[in-house]
Design a protein around this motif. Structure first.
Motif, short mmCIF file in Angstrom:
data_model
loop_
_atom_site.label_atom_id
_atom_site.label_comp_id
_atom_site.label_asym_id
_atom_site.label_seq_id
_atom_site.Cartn_x
_atom_site.Cartn_y
_atom_site.Cartn_z
N UNK A 81 0.62 -3.72 2.65
CA UNK A 81 2.05 -3.85 2.88
C UNK A 81 2.34 -5.06 3.77
N UNK A 82 1.59 -5.20 4.86
CA UNK A 82 1.81 -6.33 5.76
C UNK A 82 1.57 -7.66 5.06
N UNK A 83 0.53 -7.73 4.25
CA UNK A 83 0.23 -8.96 3.51
C UNK A 83 1.35 -9.29 2.52
N UNK A 84 1.87 -8.27 1.86
CA UNK A 84 2.95 -8.49 0.89
C UNK A 84 4.22 -8.97 1.58
N UNK A 132 -4.24 -20.61 5.13
CA UNK A 132 -4.91 -19.44 4.56
C UNK A 132 -4.86 -18.31 5.58
N UNK A 133 -4.37 -17.17 5.15
CA UNK A 133 -4.27 -16.03 6.05
C UNK A 133 -5.20 -14.90 5.65
N UNK A 134 -5.60 -14.12 6.64
CA UNK A 134 -6.39 -12.91 6.41
C UNK A 134 -5.65 -11.74 7.05
N UNK A 135 -5.47 -10.68 6.30
CA UNK A 135 -4.84 -9.47 6.83
C UNK A 135 -5.78 -8.30 6.55
N UNK A 136 -6.08 -7.53 7.58
CA UNK A 136 -7.03 -6.44 7.41
C UNK A 136 -6.88 -5.43 8.55
N UNK A 137 -7.36 -4.20 8.35
CA UNK A 137 -7.31 -3.20 9.42
C UNK A 137 -8.46 -3.38 10.39
N UNK A 138 -8.23 -3.00 11.63
CA UNK A 138 -9.29 -3.00 12.63
C UNK A 138 -10.24 -1.83 12.34
N UNK A 139 -11.55 -2.12 12.33
CA UNK A 139 -12.58 -1.11 12.08
C UNK A 139 -13.39 -0.92 13.35
N UNK A 140 -13.21 0.21 14.03
CA UNK A 140 -14.00 0.49 15.24
C UNK A 140 -13.97 -0.70 16.19
N UNK A 141 -12.77 -1.24 16.39
CA UNK A 141 -12.54 -2.38 17.28
C UNK A 141 -13.30 -3.63 16.82
N UNK A 142 -13.37 -3.80 15.50
CA UNK A 142 -14.00 -4.98 14.94
C UNK A 142 -13.46 -5.30 13.56
N UNK A 155 -7.73 18.40 10.08
CA UNK A 155 -7.00 17.18 10.42
C UNK A 155 -5.94 16.85 9.37
N UNK A 156 -5.01 16.00 9.77
CA UNK A 156 -3.89 15.67 8.91
C UNK A 156 -4.20 14.57 7.91
N UNK A 157 -3.21 14.28 7.07
CA UNK A 157 -3.32 13.22 6.08
C UNK A 157 -2.17 12.23 6.22
N UNK A 158 -2.43 11.03 5.76
CA UNK A 158 -1.42 9.98 5.69
C UNK A 158 -1.10 9.81 4.21
N UNK A 159 -0.28 10.69 3.69
CA UNK A 159 0.00 10.75 2.26
C UNK A 159 0.83 9.55 1.81
N UNK A 160 0.78 9.28 0.52
CA UNK A 160 1.47 8.11 -0.03
C UNK A 160 2.96 8.12 0.31
N UNK A 161 3.59 9.29 0.27
CA UNK A 161 5.02 9.37 0.55
C UNK A 161 5.34 9.05 2.02
N UNK A 162 4.33 9.02 2.88
CA UNK A 162 4.54 8.74 4.29
C UNK A 162 4.41 7.25 4.61
N UNK A 163 3.96 6.45 3.66
CA UNK A 163 3.61 5.07 3.92
C UNK A 163 4.77 4.11 3.67
N UNK A 164 4.76 2.93 4.29
CA UNK A 164 5.80 1.94 4.02
C UNK A 164 5.69 1.45 2.58
N UNK A 165 6.83 1.24 1.96
CA UNK A 165 6.87 0.81 0.56
C UNK A 165 7.40 -0.62 0.49
N UNK A 166 6.69 -1.49 -0.16
CA UNK A 166 7.11 -2.89 -0.27
C UNK A 166 8.13 -3.05 -1.38
#
Length: 262
Positions: free
Chosen positions: A13-16, A45-55, A248-259
């Motif tokens: 979403x952020x990249x889009x 050139x840009x890179x967009x990605x999630x942080x993985x275990x602070x890396x 534990x909970x889920x981050x379902x598709x309906x909960x996510x930002x939509x581009x």
């Protein structure tokens, strides 16, 4: 061009959004064909990605290692600006320094660094769970304003290091990250409960096609990225990782930002 890696969709979403704001294009780095890749160097050139275990996610580091030498030479010769945006639930540790080091090994320089706070999605360790509805909604509401700010700076060529490293950032990145990459991606721990209906949505959610259906049930291969996309995509909450995800909970598709294009 903006290369992105995304599991549950926050980084995509952020990249889009950034691509739209910058009149650029975004591409999933998991599906890049270097033989047919044409880059417009004029926009950087840009890179967009999630942080993985602070890396940096291992797949992003591997992508940088695989950049063809011809492409790297062209980036150098044209003094192409390289920037990154890291999505995180809370803080980044020293992810930016890890990314800068990976690029430096290819003779490339990281000019701009930003972090974006997004809903928490990591659920595979004790103490980690999804955000409450209120926190998740507030984070999503703040996303577009933050991305517009970043895009405006990129357009003006104002390069900065604007990230939230958090407390004990060096320790988190230097100690937790290598432990995570060695022991925290255990594909054999993934399994389904009797709630599984064999719908196959988990196979479609996996960004590297690591899940196959066998006898009506998903089977995880050794190329698991620990992106937890399959877990959050399951409409029946039937996917579990050992006992770590129980309750534990889920981050379902309906909960996510939509581009949607403006």
């Amino acid at each position: 061009m903006i290369f992105y890696f995304s599991g549950t969709g926050n980084s995509k979403y952020c990249a889009q959004v950034l691509a739209e704001r910058l009149d650029d294009i975004s591409i999933n780095l998991c599906s890049v064909d270097f033989n047919s890749l044409n880059i417009d160097y004029s926009k950087g050139v840009g890179f967009v990605f999630p942080v993985y275990a602070w890396g940096v996610p291992p797949i992003v580091l591997e992508f940088i290692k695989r950049l063809p030498e011809k492409l790297v030479s062209e980036l150098k010769e044209n003094d192409v600006i390289i920037w990154m945006v890291a999505t995180c639930g809370d803080d980044t540790g020293e992810t930016d320094k890890m990314m800068a080091s990976a690029l430096d090994k290819r003779g490339l320089c990281l000019s701009g660094v930003w972090s974006v706070t997004a809903p928490n999605i990591y659920v595979l360790l004790p103490g980690f769970d999804v955000d409450s509805d209120e926190v998740r909604i507030n984070k999503i509401k703040a996303l577009d304003e933050r991305l517009s700010h970043i895009a405006a700076l990129i357009k003006k060529g104002e390069w900065a290091t604007d990230i939230h490293r958090g407390s004990m950032s060096w320790l988190k990145t230097a100690v937790v990250y290598p432990l995570f990459t060695k022991w925290g991606i255990a594909y054999k721990k993934w399994h389904v409960t009797d709630a599984c209906t064999g719908c196959g949505l988990c196979t479609q959610a996996c960004p590297v096609n690591n899940i196959i259906m066998k006898d009506g049930r998903p089977v995880w291969g050794k190329d698991c990225l620990s992106c937890v996309s399959c877990y959050h995509e399951c409409p029946h909450h039937a996917i579990e990782y050992g006992s770590a995800t129980k309750g534990k909970g889920q981050y379902l598709r309906r909960m996510r930002p939509i581009f949607s294009r403006k």
